[in-house]
Design a protein around this motif. Sequence first.
Motif, short mmCIF file in Angstrom:
data_model
loop_
_atom_site.label_atom_id
_atom_site.label_comp_id
_atom_site.label_asym_id
_atom_site.label_seq_id
_atom_site.Cartn_x
_atom_site.Cartn_y
_atom_site.Cartn_z
N ALA A 71 0.85 -1.19 0.00
CA ALA A 71 0.00 0.00 0.00
C ALA A 71 0.88 1.24 0.00
CB ALA A 71 -0.92 0.00 1.22
N LEU A 72 0.67 2.10 -1.00
CA LEU A 72 1.51 3.28 -1.16
C LEU A 72 0.67 4.55 -1.27
CD1 LEU A 72 4.10 2.05 -3.84
CD2 LEU A 72 4.42 2.17 -1.35
N ARG A 73 1.24 5.65 -0.85
CA ARG A 73 0.59 6.94 -1.03
C ARG A 73 0.75 7.39 -2.48
NH1 ARG A 73 -1.21 11.80 0.61
NH2 ARG A 73 -0.41 13.59 -0.56
N LEU A 74 -0.34 7.82 -3.06
CA LEU A 74 -0.28 8.40 -4.40
C LEU A 74 -1.47 9.31 -4.61
CD1 LEU A 74 0.69 8.84 -7.25
CD2 LEU A 74 -0.32 6.64 -7.91
N ASP A 75 -1.19 10.58 -4.77
CA ASP A 75 -2.15 11.56 -5.25
C ASP A 75 -1.83 11.72 -6.72
OD1 ASP A 75 -3.51 13.82 -6.08
OD2 ASP A 75 -3.05 14.99 -4.28
N VAL A 76 -2.72 11.24 -7.60
CA VAL A 76 -2.39 11.19 -9.03
C VAL A 76 -2.21 12.58 -9.64
CG1 VAL A 76 -3.51 8.96 -9.36
CG2 VAL A 76 -4.82 11.07 -9.74
N THR A 77 -2.65 13.62 -8.94
CA THR A 77 -2.46 14.97 -9.46
C THR A 77 -1.02 15.45 -9.24
OG1 THR A 77 -3.14 16.11 -7.43
CG2 THR A 77 -4.88 15.50 -8.99
N ARG A 78 -0.20 14.65 -8.56
CA ARG A 78 1.20 14.98 -8.32
C ARG A 78 2.06 13.98 -9.08
NH1 ARG A 78 0.84 15.97 -1.72
NH2 ARG A 78 -0.55 17.79 -1.83
N ALA A 79 2.55 14.41 -10.24
CA ALA A 79 3.26 13.49 -11.14
C ALA A 79 4.48 12.86 -10.46
CB ALA A 79 3.69 14.24 -12.40
N TRP A 80 5.16 13.61 -9.60
CA TRP A 80 6.35 13.05 -8.95
C TRP A 80 6.00 11.90 -8.01
CZ3 TRP A 80 4.11 17.71 -7.79
CH2 TRP A 80 3.68 17.91 -6.47
N GLU A 81 4.81 11.95 -7.42
CA GLU A 81 4.40 10.84 -6.56
C GLU A 81 4.14 9.58 -7.39
OE1 GLU A 81 1.23 11.57 -3.83
OE2 GLU A 81 2.25 13.26 -2.85
N ALA A 82 3.64 9.75 -8.62
CA ALA A 82 3.43 8.60 -9.50
C ALA A 82 4.76 7.95 -9.86
CB ALA A 82 2.68 9.03 -10.76
N ILE A 83 5.76 8.77 -10.16
CA ILE A 83 7.09 8.24 -10.50
C ILE A 83 7.68 7.49 -9.31
CG2 ILE A 83 9.46 8.89 -11.09
CD1 ILE A 83 8.24 11.27 -12.65
N VAL A 115 0.33 8.72 -14.32
CA VAL A 115 0.58 7.33 -13.94
C VAL A 115 1.07 6.53 -15.14
CG1 VAL A 115 -0.48 5.22 -13.08
CG2 VAL A 115 -1.05 7.40 -12.02
N ILE A 116 0.47 6.75 -16.30
CA ILE A 116 0.90 6.04 -17.50
C ILE A 116 2.37 6.35 -17.80
CG2 ILE A 116 0.65 5.97 -20.02
CD1 ILE A 116 -2.37 6.27 -19.59
N ARG A 117 2.73 7.62 -17.74
CA ARG A 117 4.11 8.01 -18.04
C ARG A 117 5.08 7.45 -17.01
NH1 ARG A 117 1.69 13.08 -19.20
NH2 ARG A 117 2.42 13.85 -17.19
N ALA A 118 4.62 7.27 -15.77
CA ALA A 118 5.49 6.73 -14.73
C ALA A 118 5.70 5.23 -14.87
CB ALA A 118 4.89 7.05 -13.35
N VAL A 119 4.68 4.52 -15.34
CA VAL A 119 4.74 3.06 -15.38
C VAL A 119 5.32 2.54 -16.69
CG1 VAL A 119 3.27 0.99 -15.44
CG2 VAL A 119 2.89 2.75 -13.70
N LEU A 120 5.04 3.21 -17.80
CA LEU A 120 5.42 2.67 -19.11
C LEU A 120 6.93 2.43 -19.27
CD1 LEU A 120 3.08 4.25 -21.81
CD2 LEU A 120 3.19 1.89 -20.99
N PRO A 121 7.81 3.26 -18.74
CA PRO A 121 9.24 2.94 -18.91
C PRO A 121 9.60 1.55 -18.37
CG PRO A 121 9.00 5.21 -18.21
CD PRO A 121 7.63 4.59 -18.12
N HIS A 122 8.97 1.16 -17.26
CA HIS A 122 9.25 -0.15 -16.67
C HIS A 122 8.67 -1.27 -17.54
CE1 HIS A 122 10.67 1.86 -13.05
NE2 HIS A 122 9.56 2.59 -13.06
N MET A 123 7.49 -1.04 -18.11
CA MET A 123 6.89 -2.04 -19.00
C MET A 123 7.67 -2.15 -20.30
SD MET A 123 2.77 -1.54 -18.51
CE MET A 123 1.94 -2.15 -17.03
N ARG A 124 8.10 -1.02 -20.85
CA ARG A 124 8.86 -1.06 -22.10
C ARG A 124 10.17 -1.80 -21.92
NH1 ARG A 124 10.95 3.12 -23.54
NH2 ARG A 124 10.30 4.73 -22.04
N ALA A 125 10.78 -1.66 -20.75
CA ALA A 125 12.05 -2.33 -20.50
C ALA A 125 11.89 -3.85 -20.55
CB ALA A 125 12.61 -1.91 -19.14
N ARG A 126 10.73 -4.34 -20.18
CA ARG A 126 10.46 -5.77 -20.17
C ARG A 126 9.70 -6.24 -21.41
NH1 ARG A 126 7.12 -7.66 -16.85
NH2 ARG A 126 8.15 -9.68 -16.59
#
Length: 282
Positions: free
Chosen positions: A50-62, A112-123
């Motif tokens: 369980a993690l804190r994430l306010d999606v309106t804060r891009a740095w928290e998504a990263i 969130v998409i921009r934060a997650v996609l680099p990890h998915m693209r790597a795999r």
Amino acid sequence: MRVWFITGASRGFGALVTKALLDVGDAVVATARSPQAIVDVVGNHPRLLALRLDVTRAWEAIEAAEMAVLHFGRIDVVFNNAGYGLLGAVEEATAEEIEDLYRTNVFGLLAVIRAVLPHMRARRSGHVLNMSSIGGYFGHQGWGVYCSTKFAVEGLTEALAIELAPLGIKATVIEPGFFRTDFLDGQSLAVSPHLIDDYHATSGAMRGFAADANHNQPGDPARFARALIEMVDNPDPPRRMPFGSDTVRAISAKNAMVDAELAKWRGLALSTDYPAPSTDAA
């Protein structure tokens, strides 16, 4: 075991899907503005982060995406579920209400998409699930601004599906109808306080319908959670996935309306092209 990354996981669909995934043996990175609220609803579990994430804060998504990969090694599925509704006529909504809604429903989803996609693209693997709505396919009176955010999600997901396919990553837009969650409660729904009498028969009537429909919606949230997992299990998932009989009816009605309108205006639509080159002999 798949690793899911879910936003808005402290209540509604997010919490239900989190519970269902833990039951079937998957791991979940469940995020919300209050991680403790997730634990209070779902409980402690060795496959839950369980993690804190306010999606309106891009740095928290990263940061959350990096912590997810550090903890579980990868992210297999991202479920962009965080969002809320705005009820009121388009003209009744204030600029602040509109901006706040887009900040969460559209810009937050993109963060969130921009934060997650680099990890998915790597795999070269992954599945992006973006929560839309029956209102993302069919505009409704009283929900115009909300629908516009979901129309944006639909377009983004269609483009993503094309861009990501060569990379081994899938994208699906989720279109639930009215389900018996807390969506029509105050936590998930903002109601514009500005009332214009001229809209009494349209958006005004929808305000009354929403109040009466709360907790009487036809969709079963538990069945939705199981169906969502079943869809992700399929090696060839759809680009858009409606859930609920009301959504299926609305899509059929919209498609029929578009077909009829296109047939009526086809001639005028085609008249704007440059004339075809003449094939007559000189």
